[in-house]
Design a protein around this motif. Structure first.
Motif, PDB file in Angstrom:
ATOM      1  N   TYR A 150       0.513  -1.177   0.072  1.00  0.00           N
ATOM      2  CA  TYR A 150      -0.092  -0.144   0.131  1.00  0.00           C
ATOM      3  C   TYR A 150       0.725   1.347   0.347  1.00  0.00           C
ATOM      4  O   TYR A 150       1.820   0.919   0.627  1.00  0.00           O
ATOM      5  CB  TYR A 150      -0.737  -0.272   0.869  1.00  0.00           C
ATOM      6  CG  TYR A 150      -2.138  -1.083   1.515  1.00  0.00           C
ATOM      7  CD1 TYR A 150      -2.040  -2.013   1.530  1.00  0.00           C
ATOM      8  CD2 TYR A 150      -3.749  -0.678   0.535  1.00  0.00           C
ATOM      9  CE1 TYR A 150      -3.131  -3.322   1.201  1.00  0.00           C
ATOM     10  CE2 TYR A 150      -4.002  -1.357   0.752  1.00  0.00           C
ATOM     11  CZ  TYR A 150      -4.084  -2.747   1.001  1.00  0.00           C
ATOM     12  OH  TYR A 150      -5.436  -3.256   1.072  1.00  0.00           O
ATOM     13  N   TYR A 206       3.672   0.880   1.877  1.00  0.00           N
ATOM     14  CA  TYR A 206       4.061   0.445   3.504  1.00  0.00           C
ATOM     15  C   TYR A 206       3.365  -0.821   3.253  1.00  0.00           C
ATOM     16  O   TYR A 206       2.534  -1.718   2.224  1.00  0.00           O
ATOM     17  CB  TYR A 206       2.652   0.446   4.514  1.00  0.00           C
ATOM     18  CG  TYR A 206       2.432   1.697   4.692  1.00  0.00           C
ATOM     19  CD1 TYR A 206       2.127   3.105   4.129  1.00  0.00           C
ATOM     20  CD2 TYR A 206       3.214   1.395   6.005  1.00  0.00           C
ATOM     21  CE1 TYR A 206       3.230   3.849   5.141  1.00  0.00           C
ATOM     22  CE2 TYR A 206       3.274   2.808   7.386  1.00  0.00           C
ATOM     23  CZ  TYR A 206       3.340   3.779   6.309  1.00  0.00           C
ATOM     24  OH  TYR A 206       3.308   5.503   7.121  1.00  0.00           O
ATOM     25  N   CYS A 207       4.001  -2.441   3.522  1.00  0.00           N
ATOM     26  CA  CYS A 207       3.896  -3.408   3.545  1.00  0.00           C
ATOM     27  C   CYS A 207       2.641  -4.245   4.260  1.00  0.00           C
ATOM     28  O   CYS A 207       3.281  -4.038   5.799  1.00  0.00           O
ATOM     29  CB  CYS A 207       5.285  -4.528   3.546  1.00  0.00           C
ATOM     30  SG  CYS A 207       5.051  -6.072   4.121  1.00  0.00           S
ATOM     31  N   GLN A 208       1.815  -4.828   3.966  1.00  0.00           N
ATOM     32  CA  GLN A 208       1.013  -5.762   4.717  1.00  0.00           C
ATOM     33  C   GLN A 208       0.743  -6.964   4.331  1.00  0.00           C
ATOM     34  O   GLN A 208       0.635  -7.356   3.254  1.00  0.00           O
ATOM     35  CB  GLN A 208      -0.468  -4.102   4.163  1.00  0.00           C
ATOM     36  CG  GLN A 208      -1.414  -5.102   5.452  1.00  0.00           C
ATOM     37  CD  GLN A 208      -2.907  -3.672   5.137  1.00  0.00           C
ATOM     38  OE1 GLN A 208      -3.230  -3.244   5.460  1.00  0.00           O
ATOM     39  NE2 GLN A 208      -4.115  -4.581   4.106  1.00  0.00           N
ATOM     40  N   THR A 209       0.359  -7.559   5.758  1.00  0.00           N
ATOM     41  CA  THR A 209       0.522  -8.562   5.174  1.00  0.00           C
ATOM     42  C   THR A 209      -1.130  -9.593   6.656  1.00  0.00           C
ATOM     43  O   THR A 209      -1.161  -8.855   7.283  1.00  0.00           O
ATOM     44  CB  THR A 209       1.262  -9.438   5.658  1.00  0.00           C
ATOM     45  OG1 THR A 209       1.017 -11.276   5.669  1.00  0.00           O
ATOM     46  CG2 THR A 209       1.822  -9.732   7.345  1.00  0.00           C
ATOM     47  N   VAL A 212      -4.254  -9.387  10.555  1.00  0.00           N
ATOM     48  CA  VAL A 212      -3.078  -8.033   9.479  1.00  0.00           C
ATOM     49  C   VAL A 212      -2.196  -7.419  10.381  1.00  0.00           C
ATOM     50  O   VAL A 212      -2.024  -7.199  11.543  1.00  0.00           O
ATOM     51  CB  VAL A 212      -4.338  -7.202   8.883  1.00  0.00           C
ATOM     52  CG1 VAL A 212      -3.329  -6.033   8.341  1.00  0.00           C
ATOM     53  CG2 VAL A 212      -4.988  -8.370   8.366  1.00  0.00           C
ATOM     54  N   TYR A 213      -0.598  -7.544   9.914  1.00  0.00           N
ATOM     55  CA  TYR A 213      -0.064  -6.458  10.160  1.00  0.00           C
ATOM     56  C   TYR A 213       0.343  -5.123   9.053  1.00  0.00           C
ATOM     57  O   TYR A 213       0.770  -5.938   7.822  1.00  0.00           O
ATOM     58  CB  TYR A 213       1.483  -7.465  10.065  1.00  0.00           C
ATOM     59  CG  TYR A 213       0.871  -8.505  12.097  1.00  0.00           C
ATOM     60  CD1 TYR A 213       0.510 -10.002  11.635  1.00  0.00           C
ATOM     61  CD2 TYR A 213       1.636  -7.802  12.922  1.00  0.00           C
ATOM     62  CE1 TYR A 213       0.238 -10.168  12.938  1.00  0.00           C
ATOM     63  CE2 TYR A 213       1.515  -8.861  13.884  1.00  0.00           C
ATOM     64  CZ  TYR A 213       0.660 -10.296  14.184  1.00  0.00           C
ATOM     65  OH  TYR A 213       0.881 -11.069  14.822  1.00  0.00           O
ATOM     66  N   LEU A 214       1.197  -4.606   9.238  1.00  0.00           N
ATOM     67  CA  LEU A 214       1.611  -3.301   9.140  1.00  0.00           C
ATOM     68  C   LEU A 214       3.068  -3.322   8.714  1.00  0.00           C
ATOM     69  O   LEU A 214       3.610  -2.627  10.440  1.00  0.00           O
ATOM     70  CB  LEU A 214       0.836  -1.701   8.864  1.00  0.00           C
ATOM     71  CG  LEU A 214       1.113  -0.851   8.191  1.00  0.00           C
ATOM     72  CD1 LEU A 214       0.213  -1.334   6.466  1.00  0.00           C
ATOM     73  CD2 LEU A 214      -0.180   0.353   8.297  1.00  0.00           C
TER      74      LEU A 214
END
Length: 119
Positions: free
Chosen positions: A37, A94-97, A107-109
């Protein structure tokens, strides 16, 4: 718990390239649906690209044909190759998983990495 570590980013002139990487560390039982994102000035964050559980890549219309997403075989590191960068790509990325683990799903950011494209 899961930790996301991002790398890459920086400053480049328009037309240049950058690569972002994001690695997930944590519970070995987890699988990860990972996405990128970006956030411009202001609170809103927009989807850039992601890989779904079936391995299919998705892109925002604004980056199609210029960005390429890939994932390592262990599916714990995500890469975003950004080519033909434009000043309007300037943002914090930003990486989101979505971590699906044996005992939890969450969910982690990541902390984000700045991309600046000058004209």
């Amino acid at each position: 718990q899961v930790q996301l570590v991002e790398s890459g980013g920086g400053s480049v002139q328009a037309g240049g390239s950058l690569e972002l990487s994001c690695s997930a560390f944590g519970d070995t039982s987890c699988t990860y649906d990972m996405s990128w994102y970006r956030q411009f000035d202001g609170p809103k964050r927009e989807f850039v690209s992601g890989i779904d559980a079936d391995g299919r890549a998705n892109y925002a219309d604004s980056v199609k044909g210029r960005f390429a997403i890939s994932q390592d075989n262990a599916k714990k590191t995500l890469h975003l190759q950004m080519n033909s960068l434009k000043p309007e790509d300037t943002a914090r990325y930003y990486c989101q998983t979505l971590a699906r683990c044996a005992t939890f799903t969450r969910v982690y950011l990541g902390q984000g990495t700045q991309v600046t494209v000058s004209s």
